[in-house]
Design a protein around this motif. Sequence first.
Motif, PDB file in Angstrom:
ATOM      1  N   LEU A 191      44.948 -11.925 -22.315  1.00 12.36           N
ATOM      2  CA  LEU A 191      46.053 -11.180 -21.696  1.00 12.36           C
ATOM      3  C   LEU A 191      46.746 -10.295 -22.721  1.00 12.36           C
ATOM      4  O   LEU A 191      46.842 -10.633 -23.906  1.00 12.36           O
ATOM      5  CB  LEU A 191      47.065 -12.158 -21.103  1.00 12.36           C
ATOM      6  N   VAL A 196      31.686 -18.328 -19.684  1.00 11.08           N
ATOM      7  CA  VAL A 196      32.324 -17.030 -19.455  1.00 11.08           C
ATOM      8  C   VAL A 196      33.826 -17.261 -19.408  1.00 11.08           C
ATOM      9  O   VAL A 196      34.327 -18.047 -18.609  1.00 11.08           O
ATOM     10  CB  VAL A 196      31.829 -16.396 -18.146  1.00 11.08           C
ATOM     11  N   GLU A 197      34.529 -16.586 -20.288  1.00  6.81           N
ATOM     12  CA  GLU A 197      35.983 -16.715 -20.336  1.00  6.81           C
ATOM     13  C   GLU A 197      36.611 -15.375 -19.953  1.00  6.81           C
ATOM     14  O   GLU A 197      36.061 -14.322 -20.252  1.00  6.81           O
ATOM     15  CB  GLU A 197      36.430 -17.133 -21.733  1.00  6.81           C
ATOM     16  N   PRO A 198      37.765 -15.414 -19.313  1.00  9.84           N
ATOM     17  CA  PRO A 198      38.426 -14.152 -18.956  1.00  9.84           C
ATOM     18  C   PRO A 198      38.915 -13.445 -20.231  1.00  9.84           C
ATOM     19  O   PRO A 198      39.118 -14.088 -21.269  1.00  9.84           O
ATOM     20  CB  PRO A 198      39.596 -14.598 -18.082  1.00  9.84           C
ATOM     21  N   PRO A 199      39.089 -12.155 -20.139  1.00  8.34           N
ATOM     22  CA  PRO A 199      39.586 -11.433 -21.320  1.00  8.34           C
ATOM     23  C   PRO A 199      41.008 -11.900 -21.646  1.00  8.34           C
ATOM     24  O   PRO A 199      41.743 -12.350 -20.778  1.00  8.34           O
ATOM     25  CB  PRO A 199      39.555  -9.974 -20.908  1.00  8.34           C
TER      26      PRO A 199
END
Length: 92
Positions: free
Chosen positions: A90, A85-88
């Motif tokens: 920027l 799971v990677e953050p969205p």
Amino acid sequence: MDELLARATHGVDPNSPGAFWQVFLNLWAMVPWTALFWWNLAFVAVGALLGWWRGRLWEGVAWAWFLGPIGWLVICHRPRAKPRVEPPPLRR
């Protein structure tokens, strides 16, 4: 079995103190090391393929290395690896 025992004890005095080790070394000399090496390499290759397919490449290699074909069953019965799971990204 008689032939195996005869080959293992060939040239060994059963009453000598080092008889066990001589028989042990004779048995190790009878092992087909080349065939075992190639079979193990094939098991690891299939384990790597199954591990890659399941998203667990190194785990598949490790199970196949230690357990051979039984490791294939282990890797096939483990759940697939979940994607990281990677953050969205920027905003710029």
